[in-house]
Enzyme design. Structure first.
Site, PDB file in Angstrom:
ATOM      1  N   LYS A   1     -26.086  29.809 -83.985  1.00 17.00           N
ATOM      2  CA  LYS A   1     -27.264  28.981 -83.740  1.00 17.00           C
ATOM      3  C   LYS A   1     -28.541  29.760 -84.044  1.00 17.00           C
ATOM      4  CE  LYS A   1     -29.441  26.121 -80.171  1.00 17.00           C
ATOM      5  NZ  LYS A   1     -29.364  25.652 -78.758  1.00 17.00           N
TER       6      LYS A   1
ATOM      7  N   SER B   1     -34.385  25.682 -83.014  1.00 11.26           N
ATOM      8  CA  SER B   1     -33.231  25.638 -82.119  1.00 11.26           C
ATOM      9  C   SER B   1     -32.204  24.725 -82.768  1.00 11.26           C
ATOM     10  CB  SER B   1     -33.640  25.116 -80.738  1.00 11.26           C
ATOM     11  OG  SER B   1     -32.521  25.006 -79.884  1.00 11.26           O
TER      12      SER B   1
ATOM     13  N   HIS C   1     -39.065  22.816 -84.303  1.00 13.54           N
ATOM     14  CA  HIS C   1     -39.481  22.034 -83.136  1.00 13.54           C
ATOM     15  C   HIS C   1     -40.922  22.378 -82.755  1.00 13.54           C
ATOM     16  CE1 HIS C   1     -35.857  19.890 -81.907  1.00 13.54           C
ATOM     17  NE2 HIS C   1     -35.154  20.970 -82.209  1.00 13.54           N
TER      18      HIS C   1
ATOM     19  N   GLU D   1     -42.980  20.599 -81.494  1.00 14.24           N
ATOM     20  CA  GLU D   1     -43.348  19.865 -80.272  1.00 14.24           C
ATOM     21  C   GLU D   1     -42.927  20.583 -78.999  1.00 14.24           C
ATOM     22  OE1 GLU D   1     -39.043  18.703 -80.679  1.00 14.24           O
ATOM     23  OE2 GLU D   1     -40.684  19.261 -82.015  1.00 14.24           O
TER      24      GLU D   1
ATOM     25  N   ARG E   1     -29.467  27.579 -69.873  1.00  9.03           N
ATOM     26  CA  ARG E   1     -28.431  26.546 -69.786  1.00  9.03           C
ATOM     27  C   ARG E   1     -27.150  27.014 -70.469  1.00  9.03           C
ATOM     28  NH1 ARG E   1     -29.620  22.153 -73.887  1.00  9.03           N
ATOM     29  NH2 ARG E   1     -28.815  23.879 -75.168  1.00  9.03           N
TER      30      ARG E   1
ATOM     31  N   CYS F   1     -35.935  18.187 -87.010  1.00  9.98           N
ATOM     32  CA  CYS F   1     -34.722  18.973 -86.749  1.00  9.98           C
ATOM     33  C   CYS F   1     -33.446  18.228 -87.140  1.00  9.98           C
ATOM     34  CB  CYS F   1     -34.693  19.444 -85.298  1.00  9.98           C
ATOM     35  SG  CYS F   1     -33.569  20.862 -85.070  1.00  9.98           S
TER      36      CYS F   1
END
Length: 309
Positions: free
Chosen positions: A163, A192, A235, A237, A249, A142
């Site tokens: 985003k 992300s 991502h 992971e 968040r 990333c």
């Protein structure tokens, strides 16, 4: 792992034409095995969570892997206890004379920060320069992809207006490439990021080979032909709940984020998301460890061959 067959078996050449890794008996008899040394430069704020995610993927290989955690930001962490950092992380000075089979550089929430404004930007450049002579293969994830493209290839920061968040479909471009060995023709992986990775940019300004991209033409997985560096812009992971945690968040922070694409069932954040990318993530890291690290690293790390320039 490679399959071991007699030297003269007709299938050897047939399989090699498909880029299947075949080890003849003569080669296997002289192969020495030891644990792989993998260094993880963890740039994420929640270091323990990130450790869990990457170690889960690395543990899925039959190879024995010795992990060393590295930090380069000396500032006090707000998300990870100092005791944890002191007990389990080393500083660059501790390992700069060592060699490693593999290096993983994680992402970081720095998509809207200019490179020169990153507090540890000089240290990032130092580690990447050091890795040319001290690491067999490096995997960037990333934000680290964006940083490495700038440092290694001089590509300016590319930033999206909005985003990119969600689980997106990708397709492989080279079905017999070692890093995508066993991948489905199309697969899902989470993103992300604010960073932008147009495939055309990678092709025009680097000699890297794009192995998988999104339906919109963004590069997802690409690597150097000598296997010394590999890049994954998403991502793989991530846990099932990670995108949800980031979304809520940002909601609490008043940022009015878009609901992550193709993630919550029925696009409803009140529904529990499910991970649809685990098999891809596990296979990607297994392939990297096997084909990009284990098969090309020297048995004696003192005999590292620096070729990345």
């Amino acid at each position: 792992m490679p399959i071991r067959v007699p030297d003269e078996l007709p299938a050897v050449n047939f399989l090699r034409e498909e880029n299947v890794f075949v080890m003849t008996t003569s080669r296997a008899s002289g192969q020495e095995i030891r644990p792989l040394k993998v260094l993880i430069l963890n740039l994420m704020p929640k270091k323990i969570e990130t450790e869990n995610q990457f170690l889960r993927l690395l543990s899925n290989s039959p190879l024995q892997v010795d992990i060393q955690l590295l930090r380069i930001d000396s500032r006090e962490s707000r998300n990870t206890p100092a005791e944890h950092l002191n007990n389990f992380y080393c500083n660059f000075e501790d390992i700069q004379e060592q060699n490693f089979d593999g290096l993983i550089v994680t992402g970081a929430p720095l998509g809207l920060v200019e490179f020169n404004d990153v507090a540890y930007w000089p240290q990032i450049k130092q580690v990447l320069e050091w890795s040319k002579d001290h690491v067999t293969s490096t995997l960037f994830v990333c934000w680290a992809v964006q940083a490495a493209l700038n440092i290694l290839y001089g590509i300016p920061k590319q930033t999206r207006t909005d985003k990119l968040s969600g689980v997106y479909e990708h397709h492989i471009l080279h079905p017999h490439a070692l890093l995508t060995r066993g991948f489905d023709d199309s697969f899902l992986a989470p993103h992300s990021r604010y960073a932008d990775f147009p495939a055309a940019l990678i092709r025009d300004y680097t000699d890297l080979e794009i192995l998988a991209e999104t339906e919109e033409g963004d590069a997802y997985l690409f690597a150097s032909k000598d296997k010394r560096i590999a890049f994954v812009t998403g991502h793989p992971e991530y846990d099932a709940q990670t995108l949800a945690q980031e979304f809520f968040r940002d909601v609490e922070a008043g940022l009015d984020p878009d609901v992550p694409y193709n993630y919550f069932p029925h696009n409803d954040p009140q529904n529990t998301p499910r991970a649809s990318w685990r098999s891809h993530g596990n296979l990607l890291f297994t392939n990297w460890l096997n084909y990009y690290v284990y098969q090309i690293t020297p048995y004696d790390l003192r005999h590292m061959n620096p070729t990345l320039d």
